[in-house]
Design an enzyme around this catalytic site. Structure first.
Site, PDB file in Angstrom:
ATOM      1  N   HIS A 159     -32.437 -55.787 -34.397  1.00  0.00           N
ATOM      2  CA  HIS A 159     -31.957 -54.923 -33.464  1.00  0.00           C
ATOM      3  C   HIS A 159     -32.876 -54.353 -32.468  1.00  0.00           C
ATOM      4  O   HIS A 159     -32.873 -53.741 -31.524  1.00  0.00           O
ATOM      5  CB  HIS A 159     -31.332 -53.687 -34.048  1.00  0.00           C
ATOM      6  N   GLU A 211     -27.349 -49.409 -30.706  1.00  0.00           N
ATOM      7  CA  GLU A 211     -26.942 -48.390 -31.480  1.00  0.00           C
ATOM      8  C   GLU A 211     -27.391 -46.844 -31.237  1.00  0.00           C
ATOM      9  O   GLU A 211     -27.102 -45.794 -31.885  1.00  0.00           O
ATOM     10  CB  GLU A 211     -26.844 -48.540 -33.051  1.00  0.00           C
ATOM     11  N   ASP A 246     -31.024 -49.498 -43.628  1.00  0.00           N
ATOM     12  CA  ASP A 246     -30.351 -50.840 -43.770  1.00  0.00           C
ATOM     13  C   ASP A 246     -31.113 -51.832 -43.489  1.00  0.00           C
ATOM     14  O   ASP A 246     -31.614 -51.774 -42.352  1.00  0.00           O
ATOM     15  CB  ASP A 246     -29.054 -50.683 -42.820  1.00  0.00           C
ATOM     16  N   GLU A 297     -29.118 -50.017 -47.832  1.00  0.00           N
ATOM     17  CA  GLU A 297     -27.989 -50.995 -47.595  1.00  0.00           C
ATOM     18  C   GLU A 297     -28.570 -52.269 -47.530  1.00  0.00           C
ATOM     19  O   GLU A 297     -29.789 -52.522 -47.051  1.00  0.00           O
ATOM     20  CB  GLU A 297     -27.421 -50.650 -46.459  1.00  0.00           C
ATOM     21  N   ASP A 322     -23.035 -54.685 -47.806  1.00  0.00           N
ATOM     22  CA  ASP A 322     -22.575 -55.059 -46.434  1.00  0.00           C
ATOM     23  C   ASP A 322     -22.358 -56.636 -46.334  1.00  0.00           C
ATOM     24  O   ASP A 322     -21.207 -57.261 -46.507  1.00  0.00           O
ATOM     25  CB  ASP A 322     -23.427 -54.556 -45.362  1.00  0.00           C
ATOM     26  N   LYS A 347     -16.276 -52.226 -42.727  1.00  0.00           N
ATOM     27  CA  LYS A 347     -16.130 -52.607 -41.523  1.00  0.00           C
ATOM     28  C   LYS A 347     -14.645 -53.253 -41.429  1.00  0.00           C
ATOM     29  O   LYS A 347     -14.590 -54.443 -41.660  1.00  0.00           O
ATOM     30  CB  LYS A 347     -17.323 -53.495 -40.922  1.00  0.00           C
ATOM     31  N   SER A 374     -18.067 -48.148 -41.286  1.00  0.00           N
ATOM     32  CA  SER A 374     -18.886 -48.500 -40.269  1.00  0.00           C
ATOM     33  C   SER A 374     -18.263 -49.051 -38.941  1.00  0.00           C
ATOM     34  O   SER A 374     -17.537 -49.456 -38.936  1.00  0.00           O
ATOM     35  CB  SER A 374     -19.850 -49.492 -40.979  1.00  0.00           C
ATOM     36  N   HIS A 375     -19.357 -48.461 -38.171  1.00  0.00           N
ATOM     37  CA  HIS A 375     -19.159 -48.887 -36.629  1.00  0.00           C
ATOM     38  C   HIS A 375     -19.780 -50.672 -36.616  1.00  0.00           C
ATOM     39  O   HIS A 375     -20.240 -51.281 -37.831  1.00  0.00           O
ATOM     40  CB  HIS A 375     -19.743 -48.170 -35.633  1.00  0.00           C
TER      41      HIS A 375
END
EC number: 4.2.1.11
Length: 438
Positions: A159, A211, A246, A297, A322, A347, A374-375
């Site tokens: 990210h 985010e 995460d 996570e 996840d 999700k 979660s988004h």
């Protein structure tokens, strides 16, 4: 109540990529839902149908998914005359129409848009808020539980730039008495963090990622955690605000060597420094001793099951699956049996219908797990997940930093729900892992 019209169109998400919006018209009016999409995606997710035509939107167009709603789903669903309040019948019909296990035919993005809009239409017909309808569908008890907002304030991994391997560092205001107070604490820490990042790493370090978190040129997890700890301290919340990570470690797992490369963004990464899962587990444990980390996570890669079970035996914090579980009943079942983790990241677009998302949460709750709603990194103004987290009583939501409207949309919706419910709701607080039992 019958559906008179179903219409889909292509709109844009927060990264400028096309996504699917679905309108459903019933006697109560127009009900609209927009589907999100992820950046780092698990390989076992339901199929997000993209056009693949590189000459338009870099291959990310959703005109096929939109056409599948308008040309296939709409006429079939309207003809079927199903009651919008019977979510499981509608979702079963959609899955049957698709005919594949992971929604490859019509696309999970087409199916989910319809499924979400149906839930909104049903809530309107019952004259209740969406969270109340979700609560009815899931059969959850009262009072309602407002979630702890896990706020992604610092980004690394895929990210962000910088060498930092771990993808998200979140602040967790779980000692706050109410959701609104948790939001205030989170926002104050976020502002301090932003100022600190600029001061330490230069003006551009205040720029935000997908985010809403800052993405300074940070090299190690310790460096990131020190910066966050300092921001918490400056805001006056030492001991009150915890931290979650995460790791998204599938992104830096070298499957052939079965090792983890914390310098994965460097093409000349030194192989002798790659870590075994035991070494990585030790690293997590030493970080958890030094910093107030309450949740990790995806600490290991999605196919490294052995590592998960090893870590589970030795770490008593929340371990969230996840990429491991991808909100999929089969993988959740496997993770429960192998004792791989103790919480599910939910999700909705990974599984593709409201009914299956609710069932995934129930499976997790049944095993004594926590559930974090979660988004995705590609988000929109749609706030359905805010109602889902309250309706399920899951007690924890991950929807970005208190920045960027597509993130705040969800958090602001929970503020409205908190106001509306008043004494009929409790804040999950430190019980976020077992909120469903509150």
């Amino acid at each position: 109540m019958t559906i008179t019209k179903i219409h889909a169109r292509s709109v844009y998400d927060s990264r400028g990529n096309p996504t699917v919006e679905v309108d459903i018209v019933t006697e109560t009016g127009l009900h609209r839902a927009i589907v999100p999409s992820g950046a780092s995606t698990g390989s076992h997710e339901a199929c997000e149908l993209r056009d693949g035509d590189k000459s338009k939107w870099g291959g990310k167009g959703v005109t096929k998914a939109v056409a599948n709603v308008n040309d296939t789903i709409a006429p079939a669903l309207i003809k079927e005359k199903l009651d919008v309040k019977d979510q499981s019948a509608v979702d079963a019909f959609l899955n049957k129409l698709d005919g594949t296990t992971n929604k490859t035919n019509l696309g999970a993005n087409a199916i989910l848009g319809v499924s979400m809009a149906i839930a909104k239409a049903a809530a309107a017909e019952k004259g209740v808020p969406l969270y109340a309808h979700i609560s009815d569908l899931a059969g959850t008890k009262k009072p309602y539980v407002l979630p702890v907002p896990f706020q992604n304030v610092l980004n690394g991994g895929s990210h962000a730039g910088g060498r930092l391997a771990f993808q998200e560092f979140m602040i967790v205001p779980c000692e706050a008495p109410t959701f609104s107070e948790a939001m205030r604490q989170g926002a104050e820490v976020y502002q301090k963090l932003k100022a600190l990042a600029k001061k330490t790493y230069g003006q551009s370090a205040g720029n935000v990622g997908d985010e809403g978190g800052v993405a300074p040129d940070i090299q190690t997890a310790e460096e990131a955690l020190d910066l966050i700890t300092k921001a918490i301290e400056e805001a006056g919340y030492t001991g009150k605000i915890k931290i979650a990570m995460d790791v998204a470690s599938s992104e830096f797992y070298k499957a052939d060597e079965k090792k983890y490369d914390l310098d994965f963004k460097n093409p000349d990464s030194d192989k002798s420094k790659w870590l075994t899962y035991e070494q990585l587990a030790e690293m997590y444990k030493s970080l958890a001793e030094k910093y107030p980390i309450v949740s990790i996570e995806d600490p290991f890669a999605e196919d490294d099951w052995e590592a998960w079970s090893y870590f589970f035996k030795t770490y008593d914090g929340q371990i969230v699956g996840d990429d491991l579980t991808v909100t999929n009943p089969e993988f959740i079942k496997k993770a429960i049996e192998l004792k791989s983790c103790n919480a599910l990241l939910l999700k909705v677009n990974q599984i593709g219908t409201i009914t299956e998302a609710i069932q995934a949460a129930k499976d997790a709750f049944g095993a004594g797990w926590g559930v974090m709603v979660s988004h995705r990194s590609g988000e929109t103004e749609d706030v359905t997940i805010a109602d889902i987290v309250v309706g399920l009583r899951s007690g924890q939501i991950k929807t970005g930093a208190p920045a960027r409207s597509e993130r705040l949309a969800k958090l602001n919706q929970i503020l409205r729900i908190e106001e509306e419910l008043g004494d009929n709701a409790v804040y999950a607080g430190n019980n976020f892992r077992t909120a469903v039992n509150l």
